[in-house]
Write a protein that holds these residues in place. Structure first.
Motif, PDB file in Angstrom:
ATOM      1  N   GLY A  95       0.793  -1.238   0.000  1.00 20.38           N
ATOM      2  CA  GLY A  95       0.000   0.000   0.000  1.00 20.38           C
ATOM      3  C   GLY A  95       0.815   1.272   0.000  1.00 20.38           C
ATOM      4  N   MET A  96       2.147   1.146   0.023  1.00 20.72           N
ATOM      5  CA  MET A  96       2.955   2.363   0.122  1.00 20.72           C
ATOM      6  C   MET A  96       3.435   2.823  -1.257  1.00 20.72           C
ATOM      7  N   LYS A  97       3.260   4.103  -1.546  1.00 14.75           N
ATOM      8  CA  LYS A  97       3.705   4.628  -2.840  1.00 14.75           C
ATOM      9  C   LYS A  97       5.232   4.623  -2.906  1.00 14.75           C
ATOM     10  N   ALA A  98       5.767   4.413  -4.117  1.00 14.63           N
ATOM     11  CA  ALA A  98       7.228   4.335  -4.293  1.00 14.63           C
ATOM     12  C   ALA A  98       7.913   5.636  -3.854  1.00 14.63           C
ATOM     13  N   ASN A  99       7.203   6.771  -3.937  1.00 15.56           N
ATOM     14  CA  ASN A  99       7.846   8.039  -3.560  1.00 15.56           C
ATOM     15  C   ASN A  99       7.677   8.377  -2.070  1.00 15.56           C
ATOM     16  N   ASN A 100       7.077   7.475  -1.313  1.00 15.32           N
ATOM     17  CA  ASN A 100       7.008   7.657   0.148  1.00 15.32           C
ATOM     18  C   ASN A 100       8.393   7.348   0.731  1.00 15.32           C
ATOM     19  N   ASN A 132       9.382   6.183   3.309  1.00 20.79           N
ATOM     20  CA  ASN A 132       9.478   4.930   4.058  1.00 20.79           C
ATOM     21  C   ASN A 132       9.339   3.688   3.187  1.00 20.79           C
ATOM     22  N   SER A 133       9.080   3.909   1.882  1.00 19.28           N
ATOM     23  CA  SER A 133       8.979   2.738   1.009  1.00 19.28           C
ATOM     24  C   SER A 133      10.376   2.206   0.737  1.00 19.28           C
ATOM     25  N   TYR A 134      10.469   0.948   0.414  1.00 23.27           N
ATOM     26  CA  TYR A 134      11.780   0.370   0.109  1.00 23.27           C
ATOM     27  C   TYR A 134      12.251   0.759  -1.293  1.00 23.27           C
ATOM     28  N   HIS A 135      11.293   1.138  -2.165  1.00 23.90           N
ATOM     29  CA  HIS A 135      11.689   1.710  -3.459  1.00 23.90           C
ATOM     30  C   HIS A 135      12.505   2.985  -3.219  1.00 23.90           C
ATOM     31  N   TYR A 136      11.967   3.828  -2.337  1.00 19.15           N
ATOM     32  CA  TYR A 136      12.629   5.104  -2.028  1.00 19.15           C
ATOM     33  C   TYR A 136      13.976   4.858  -1.358  1.00 19.15           C
ATOM     34  N   TYR A 137      13.955   3.953  -0.367  1.00 12.49           N
ATOM     35  CA  TYR A 137      15.184   3.626   0.372  1.00 12.49           C
ATOM     36  C   TYR A 137      16.297   3.234  -0.591  1.00 12.49           C
ATOM     37  N   MET A 138      15.994   2.337  -1.535  1.00  8.70           N
ATOM     38  CA  MET A 138      17.044   1.818  -2.425  1.00  8.70           C
ATOM     39  C   MET A 138      17.558   2.903  -3.366  1.00  8.70           C
ATOM     40  N   ALA A 139      16.636   3.738  -3.867  1.00  7.55           N
ATOM     41  CA  ALA A 139      17.058   4.836  -4.756  1.00  7.55           C
ATOM     42  C   ALA A 139      17.989   5.767  -3.993  1.00  7.55           C
ATOM     43  N   ASP A 140      17.583   6.085  -2.777  1.00  6.64           N
ATOM     44  CA  ASP A 140      18.307   7.057  -1.959  1.00  6.64           C
ATOM     45  C   ASP A 140      19.626   6.490  -1.420  1.00  6.64           C
ATOM     46  N   ALA A 173      10.060  -2.650  15.707  1.00  9.67           N
ATOM     47  CA  ALA A 173      11.466  -2.455  15.324  1.00  9.67           C
ATOM     48  C   ALA A 173      11.573  -1.429  14.195  1.00  9.67           C
ATOM     49  N   ASN A 174      10.580  -1.387  13.317  1.00  8.60           N
ATOM     50  CA  ASN A 174      10.646  -0.470  12.173  1.00  8.60           C
ATOM     51  C   ASN A 174       9.988   0.874  12.446  1.00  8.60           C
ATOM     52  N   ALA A 175       9.347   0.988  13.616  1.00  4.21           N
ATOM     53  CA  ALA A 175       8.622   2.220  13.951  1.00  4.21           C
ATOM     54  C   ALA A 175       9.567   3.415  14.039  1.00  4.21           C
ATOM     55  N   ARG A 176      10.871   3.140  14.260  1.00  2.00           N
ATOM     56  CA  ARG A 176      11.820   4.246  14.377  1.00  2.00           C
ATOM     57  C   ARG A 176      11.906   5.085  13.104  1.00  2.00           C
ATOM     58  N   TYR A 177      11.488   4.530  11.989  1.00  2.00           N
ATOM     59  CA  TYR A 177      11.543   5.291  10.740  1.00  2.00           C
ATOM     60  C   TYR A 177      10.264   6.101  10.488  1.00  2.00           C
ATOM     61  N   PHE A 178       9.228   5.864  11.293  1.00  2.00           N
ATOM     62  CA  PHE A 178       7.925   6.511  11.068  1.00  2.00           C
ATOM     63  C   PHE A 178       7.625   7.506  12.192  1.00  2.00           C
ATOM     64  N   SER A 199       4.882   7.495  13.974  1.00  2.00           N
ATOM     65  CA  SER A 199       4.318   6.716  15.077  1.00  2.00           C
ATOM     66  C   SER A 199       4.098   5.292  14.592  1.00  2.00           C
ATOM     67  N   ILE A 200       3.922   4.398  15.542  1.00  2.00           N
ATOM     68  CA  ILE A 200       3.719   2.975  15.217  1.00  2.00           C
ATOM     69  C   ILE A 200       2.476   2.782  14.342  1.00  2.00           C
ATOM     70  N   ASP A 201       1.490   3.673  14.513  1.00  2.00           N
ATOM     71  CA  ASP A 201       0.251   3.543  13.727  1.00  2.00           C
ATOM     72  C   ASP A 201       0.504   3.699  12.230  1.00  2.00           C
ATOM     73  N   GLU A 202       1.589   4.391  11.888  1.00  2.00           N
ATOM     74  CA  GLU A 202       1.885   4.593  10.468  1.00  2.00           C
ATOM     75  C   GLU A 202       2.613   3.408   9.837  1.00  2.00           C
ATOM     76  N   VAL A 203       3.131   2.507  10.674  1.00  2.00           N
ATOM     77  CA  VAL A 203       3.880   1.358  10.123  1.00  2.00           C
ATOM     78  C   VAL A 203       2.877   0.410   9.467  1.00  2.00           C
ATOM     79  N   PRO A 204       3.088   0.086   8.196  1.00  2.00           N
ATOM     80  CA  PRO A 204       2.129  -0.794   7.530  1.00  2.00           C
ATOM     81  C   PRO A 204       1.972  -2.131   8.264  1.00  2.00           C
ATOM     82  N   THR A 205       0.827  -2.751   8.061  1.00  2.00           N
ATOM     83  CA  THR A 205       0.556  -4.033   8.732  1.00  2.00           C
ATOM     84  C   THR A 205       0.954  -5.210   7.849  1.00  2.00           C
ATOM     85  N   HIS A 206       1.074  -4.962   6.538  1.00  2.00           N
ATOM     86  CA  HIS A 206       1.365  -6.059   5.607  1.00  2.00           C
ATOM     87  C   HIS A 206       2.518  -5.696   4.673  1.00  2.00           C
ATOM     88  N   ALA A 207       3.151  -6.719   4.180  1.00  2.00           N
ATOM     89  CA  ALA A 207       4.252  -6.527   3.225  1.00  2.00           C
ATOM     90  C   ALA A 207       4.214  -7.658   2.202  1.00  2.00           C
TER      91      ALA A 207
END
Ligand code: PGA
Length: 245
Positions: free
Chosen positions: A71-76, A78-86, A164-169, A171-179
């Motif tokens: 559900g996360m857009k590539a330009n977000n 916190n997305s892994y698309h963004y992470y890898m580009a950056d 564990a991944n909430a540190r990048y967001f 709040s914890i509520d923003e961390v996606p529930t699925h991958a």
């Protein structure tokens, strides 16, 4: 499993980069499996440094990432698309069309899982897969209990993984529930695996990996059945652990 013991995170990153650059030089058309998270960031910095200083080329390299949030857009950011580009792709000479990640916003998730595995197979499979390990033993987002034979699939993230991944967001509520994650069988098909482990928070996982049994309750334990695994682990990750090598 071959274990390389290093002093700290910086040394782990340097050693990993050395190994990876050697592989890219030996096979400029190598298919690399890549990971996100905190662990490989130093490795990517080292690769960029080497590319800038020594001109190691990635023009013919193809990459496949392990996972992406649903559900996360590539330009977000916190997305892994963004992470890898950056973290890597924008700073080396790899063509964008050679870099592959699962699509977390596909119309049909089941189809996307099948497409991703087929894509990897059709391009010749992964020669070298870089992995991190979760505190609960996950590899990619394959959480405890994932069948070892699983292909690429959709997962519900464990609460501990979201924490564990909430540190990048914010709040914890923003961390996606699925991958969507490359499955354990997809990972095990890689010809070679490079597992990077750093820090005290991973020492319990290392203890289980090196001295526990092979069990779906601890996904990384399947790596013991892979013929070509190198682990680079630092002193903190190995603290108090007996190494039989
Ligand atoms: P980390 O995550 O590198 O951020 O510790 C590793 C993992 O969860 O696989």
């Amino acid at each position: 499993m071959n274990i390389i013991q290093v002093k700290d995170y910086a040394e782990m990153s340097k050693k990993a980069a050395e190994l990876l650059i050697k592989k890219v030089k030996a096979n400029p058309s190598i298919n690399l499996g890549l990971a996100t998270g905190g662990t490989p960031k130093g490795l990517y910095k080292e690769l960029i440094h080497d590319h800038t200083q020594n001109g190691t080329s990635y023009q013919k390299v193809t990459t496949f990432n392990l996972d992406e949030y649903i559900g996360m857009k590539a330009n977000n950011p916190n997305s892994y698309h963004y992470y890898m580009a950056d973290a890597l792709f924008n700073h080396i000479d790899i063509p964008a069309q050679h870099t592959h990640l699962p699509n977390g916003r596909a119309q049909n998730n089941e189809q996307e899982c099948i497409r991703y595995d087929q894509l990897i197979d059709s391009l010749g499979g992964i020669d070298l897969q870089v992995l991190g390990i979760g505190q609960n033993g996950h590899i990619g987002f394959n959480e405890p209990g994932t069948p070892f034979h699983s292909p690429t699939h959709i997962v519900k993230l464990e609460e501990s993984t979201r924490q564990a991944n909430a540190r990048y967001f914010n709040s914890i509520d923003e961390v996606p529930t699925h991958a969507i994650t490359m499955g354990i069988s997809s990972i095990m098909k890689s010809k070679e695996i490079l597992l990077l482990v750093s820090g005290e928070s991973k020492s319990e996982a290392m203890q289980k990996l090196l001295h526990g049994e092979i069990s779906e309750d601890f996904p990384a334990s399947i790596l013991k059945n892979h013929p070509c695994v190198t682990i680079i682990a630092d002193q903190k990750a190995l603290s108090g652990i007996l190494i039989n090598s």
